[in-house]
Every structure is written in structure tokens, then in C-alpha cells.
Design a protein around this motif. Structure first.
Motif, short mmCIF file in Angstrom:
data_model
loop_
_atom_site.label_atom_id
_atom_site.label_comp_id
_atom_site.label_asym_id
_atom_site.label_seq_id
_atom_site.Cartn_x
_atom_site.Cartn_y
_atom_site.Cartn_z
N VAL A 339 -17.91 -2.36 -12.95
CA VAL A 339 -17.08 -3.56 -12.27
C VAL A 339 -16.56 -4.51 -13.58
CG1 VAL A 339 -17.77 -5.17 -11.84
CG2 VAL A 339 -19.20 -3.64 -11.55
N TYR A 340 -15.52 -4.69 -12.76
CA TYR A 340 -14.06 -5.13 -13.58
C TYR A 340 -14.36 -6.42 -13.54
CZ TYR A 340 -11.47 -1.21 -12.45
OH TYR A 340 -10.51 0.49 -12.68
N ASP A 341 -13.35 -7.86 -14.11
CA ASP A 341 -13.24 -8.71 -14.10
C ASP A 341 -12.72 -9.52 -15.09
OD1 ASP A 341 -14.98 -11.40 -14.10
OD2 ASP A 341 -16.68 -10.40 -15.62
N GLY A 342 -12.50 -10.69 -14.93
CA GLY A 342 -11.53 -11.97 -15.47
C GLY A 342 -9.39 -11.69 -15.28
N ILE A 343 -8.82 -11.34 -15.59
CA ILE A 343 -7.46 -10.93 -15.70
C ILE A 343 -7.23 -9.39 -15.85
CG2 ILE A 343 -4.95 -11.42 -15.92
CD1 ILE A 343 -4.72 -13.99 -17.50
N VAL A 344 -6.91 -8.73 -14.06
CA VAL A 344 -6.31 -7.60 -14.20
C VAL A 344 -5.56 -7.31 -12.63
CG1 VAL A 344 -8.54 -6.68 -13.64
CG2 VAL A 344 -7.55 -7.32 -11.56
N GLN A 345 -4.34 -6.32 -13.27
CA GLN A 345 -3.55 -5.77 -12.48
C GLN A 345 -3.58 -5.17 -11.33
OE1 GLN A 345 0.28 -5.44 -12.84
NE2 GLN A 345 0.13 -7.63 -13.44
N ILE A 346 -3.08 -5.26 -9.96
CA ILE A 346 -3.58 -4.72 -8.57
C ILE A 346 -1.95 -4.57 -8.56
CG2 ILE A 346 -5.73 -5.86 -7.72
CD1 ILE A 346 -3.85 -7.41 -5.88
N GLY A 347 -2.08 -3.14 -7.29
CA GLY A 347 -1.19 -2.59 -7.27
C GLY A 347 -0.80 -1.34 -6.01
N ALA A 348 -0.64 -0.50 -5.15
CA ALA A 348 -0.19 0.02 -4.01
C ALA A 348 1.04 0.82 -4.16
CB ALA A 348 -0.14 -0.90 -3.41
N ALA A 349 1.07 1.96 -3.70
CA ALA A 349 2.52 2.30 -3.25
C ALA A 349 2.68 2.60 -2.54
CB ALA A 349 1.89 4.00 -3.21
N ALA A 350 4.22 2.46 -2.06
CA ALA A 350 4.92 1.40 -1.40
C ALA A 350 4.84 1.56 0.11
CB ALA A 350 6.66 2.09 -1.67
N ASP A 351 4.91 3.75 -0.22
CA ASP A 351 4.10 4.14 1.79
C ASP A 351 3.02 3.50 2.18
OD1 ASP A 351 2.62 5.45 -0.38
OD2 ASP A 351 2.66 7.59 0.29
N LYS A 352 1.74 2.90 1.53
CA LYS A 352 0.86 1.50 2.48
C LYS A 352 1.18 0.60 2.44
CE LYS A 352 -1.64 5.29 0.82
NZ LYS A 352 -2.60 6.65 1.52
N ILE A 353 2.04 0.00 2.50
CA ILE A 353 2.96 -1.36 2.01
C ILE A 353 3.28 -1.04 3.36
CG2 ILE A 353 3.84 -2.93 1.59
CD1 ILE A 353 3.62 -2.27 -1.52
N HIS A 354 3.55 -2.43 4.39
CA HIS A 354 3.83 -2.05 6.09
C HIS A 354 4.75 -3.68 5.89
CE1 HIS A 354 4.43 -1.78 10.09
NE2 HIS A 354 3.88 -2.61 11.08
#
Length: 361
Positions: A339-354
């Protein structure tokens, strides 16, 4: 003459109740043999349009064409559009057989033909042997099948269903949903199905019509509606979506480079329509398309603080806030006990963005 593949053609359909303009210039063509769902919240016009197609409402402007015939002036029983209602509308004093045969009796079909067609319709919906039962002796699922058989027995080119599963419990609803889709595909029926349930629409339909305040916002396949919404309304209504404001800094060959976030990061995304440099747009990213602690190859990055999370069985849903206080939802699948907690980076591949245009809301 070759038969047209368009079974239902709606041209500039308008409907007004008092001062309420319920349907606004509806134009829609529906092909034969398709399962089409009218989707939208209460009051958006989907049921009004269904009942206007059936002839229960007279439209104030426009044309309704069914199987190449203009039907504006035809009563419901002459349109060939049997309808299955939310409350089934079965006659309590009639047996199952007589309920199903009712439409054929009205048309004064021969007794032998009625017997044959009712038996065939009952077999199609797995009701054989229950001919002499009355509606009160049957479960909700069985009553739903009787209503469906009553529509099927008319051998009509199109069947209309107005939220027919809303009175069933969740498990039975799923079973009948599968049965309905199977019957439609086996018989090659054209079905128009009204619901406000997104999962129902996505799982059953060949195409979905998304309604927004009396207008059609988008008409497309479930995949298009979910992953390529044309407006922010559609993206927000179907499932869960994260939105991020961005600005186009380059557009070339169908690819748009946009700037986003406080740091002015950029990402290059395939654009469905032409975008002008300097134009403000909205990026749509589904929660399942985001990754926590993504690899360095991710094209899109946001830093956030996890505020809470929720265990949903197959996934852990995280609620984050980024540097400017905007909320993000991220779904993490198959992570075991981590289980994640605190400050994190989130990201996505370009082909998943509309990308959606700012004015397309």
C-alpha cells in the motif's frame, strides 16, 4: 430494389412539453441487427425519444422513418415497434400464454398461427412449460422474459426496451442482461435499450448514444465512448476520469505537443481533430491508465500526496492531491499487500491520454 441497412432514421426530431424543450434537433441513424443503448441521467430525453419512436408521444417537429416508411402519423400498433416497459405492464388476469398472444389477438391473426408464434417466442426466452401461469406466480426475472416474449412474438423489425432490468436485484440483473444480448444476437434483432447504468451500456451495446439535456453528445462504440470521449460531459459521465488543463505548443501531422502542470512539462499525444497552437485543451486520463511510481519512460508525470485509499478487491483506489491542490484518482491492480503512502509520482503513457477541446463540454 436493394434493402437499406438503415432501419431507423430520425431527422431533426424536437419535442416540447410546455416550456420544457426535451428533445432538441435529434438526428440519428440506426442500422439493422444492432443493439443500441440510449444512455444518460434522468431527464436527459432518452425515454422521451424512445416513446416518440414508438408513437406514444407525438413529436413537435422532425421526421421518424422506420424501415423506409415515414411513421409520424401512424399510431403505436401500426409502427412495428413493440416496447418492453420498466414495470413490464403485464395483464395480471391473463396467463403467460394470453399475455404473449395479446398483440396477435388484437391483429386478429389465425388461432393456429398464434399458437405457433407464441410457442416459438416462449422457447426463445426459456419459458416453455409455464404457459398457464399468471404473472403473480412468477419471479421478477420470469416476468421480464414474458414481457420480452410479448415483443418478440410480433416479428417486428425493431424492439424498444425502457430500463427493463431496473426492478431486478443485482445478480439476476446480470443474468438477464446476458440472456437479452444472446437473444438479440441469435435472432439478429434491432434493439434500442434505454438505461442510466453505464456498465449495462458498455457491456451490452454495439453502439451507445449519450444524451445531454435533450441533445446527443456522442454516438459511438463502447470503446470510443470510454476511451475517445468527444466532450468533457461524456468523459465525466462514463466511468471515472481525471482531467488536467493544458495548452497546445505544437501541432504537426496529427500529433499535438501540450504543456501541462505547474512545472510546464510537455507531452506529445495523438489528436483526433486539428488543434491550433496556443489553444487550451483538457487532458483525460482514466484511473486505471495511471501508475504510481512509474518508470522513467512514462510520458506524463504528476507529483502528488496520497490522502486516502480504498480496497476494492481486484484493485486499490488511491485519492491524491497534486501541487496545486487538484484531486487525482489512481487505480492500482494486482499489487498484493503493498500500500502506497505519502508523496508519490504518478504517470501515464502518452497513448493512454485523450485530448478534448475546451469548448467541447
Amino acid at each position: 430494389m436493394m434493402e437499406s441497412n438503415i432501419l431507423l432514421d430520425l431527422k431533426d426530431v424536437n419535442k416540447v412539453f410546455g416550456t420544457n424543450h426535451v428533445l432538441k434537433n435529434i438526428n440519428l441513424q440506426i442500422e439493422r441487427g444492432k443493439f443500441i443503448t440510449f444512455l444518460g441521467p434522468s431527464g436527459c430525453g432518452k425515454t422521451t425519444l424512445l416513446r416518440s419512436i414508438a408513437g406514444f408521444y407525438t413529436i413537435d417537429q422532425g421526421e421518424v422513418w422506420i424501415d423506409g416508411k415515414l411513421v409520424n402519423d401512424l399510431p403505436p400498433y401500426k409502427r412495428g415497434t413493440p416496447m418492453v416497459f420498466q414495470e413490464y405492464a403485464l395483464f395480471p388476469h391473463m396467463t403467460v400464454f394470453d399475455n404473449i398472444a395479446y398483440g396477435l389477438d388484437i391483429l386478429k391473426r389465425p388461432e393456429g398461427e398464434i399458437q405457433q408464434r407464441v410457442e416459438a417466442a416462449m422457447a426463445q426466452v426459456k419459458l416453455t412449460g409455464l404457459e398457464e401461469r399468471y404473472p403473480h406466480e412468477m419471479s421478477g426475472g420470469q416476468q421480464q422474459r414474458v414481457a420480452m416474449a410479448r415483443a418478440l412474438v410480433m416479428n417486428s423489425p425493431i424492439i424498444l426496451l425502457d430500463e427493463p432490468l431496473s426492478n431486478l436485484d443485482a445478480k439476476l440483473r446480470e443474468e438477464v442482461r446476458v440472456e437479452l444480448r444472446t437473444i438479440q444476437q441469435e435472432l439478429g434483432l434491432t434493439v434500442i435499450y434505454v438505461t442510466h447504468d453505464q456498465l449495462e451500456a458498455l457491456s451490452m451495446s454495439d453502439q451507445i448514444v449519450v444524451f445531454n439535456r435533450g441533445k446527443i453528445d456522442q454516438y459511438g462504440t463502447p470503446h470510443e465512448i470510454y476511451y475517445e470521449p468527444r466532450t468533457q460531459y461524456v468523459a465525466d459521465f462514463i466511468g471515472t476520469t481525471n482531467f488536467e488543463d493544458a495548452k497546445v505548443v505544437k501541432y504537426e501531422g496529427g500529433l499535438a505537443t501540450v504543456q501541462y502542470g505547474q512545472a510546464g512539462d510537455t507531452v506529445t499525444i495523438e489528436a483526433r481533430e486539428h488543434l491550433a497552437v496556443g489553444e487550451e485543451v483538457i487532458l483525460c486520463v482514466r484511473p486505471e491508465s495511471l501508475r504510481i511510481e512509474p518508470s522513467e519512460t512514462s510520458d506524463f508525470h504528476i507529483t502528488g500526496i496520497i490522502k486516502s485509499s480504498m480496497f476494492l478487491g481486484e484493485k486499490q483506489r488511491y485519492f491524491l492531491v497534486d501541487e496545486v491542490g487538484k484531486e487525482w484518482i489512481v487505480d492500482a491492480y494486482d499489487i498484493g499487500k503493498k500500500v502506497y503512502d505519502g508523496i508519490v509520482q504518478i504517470g501515464a503513457a502518452a497513448d493512454k491520454i485523450h485530448i478534448i477541446k475546451k469548448n467541447g463540454s
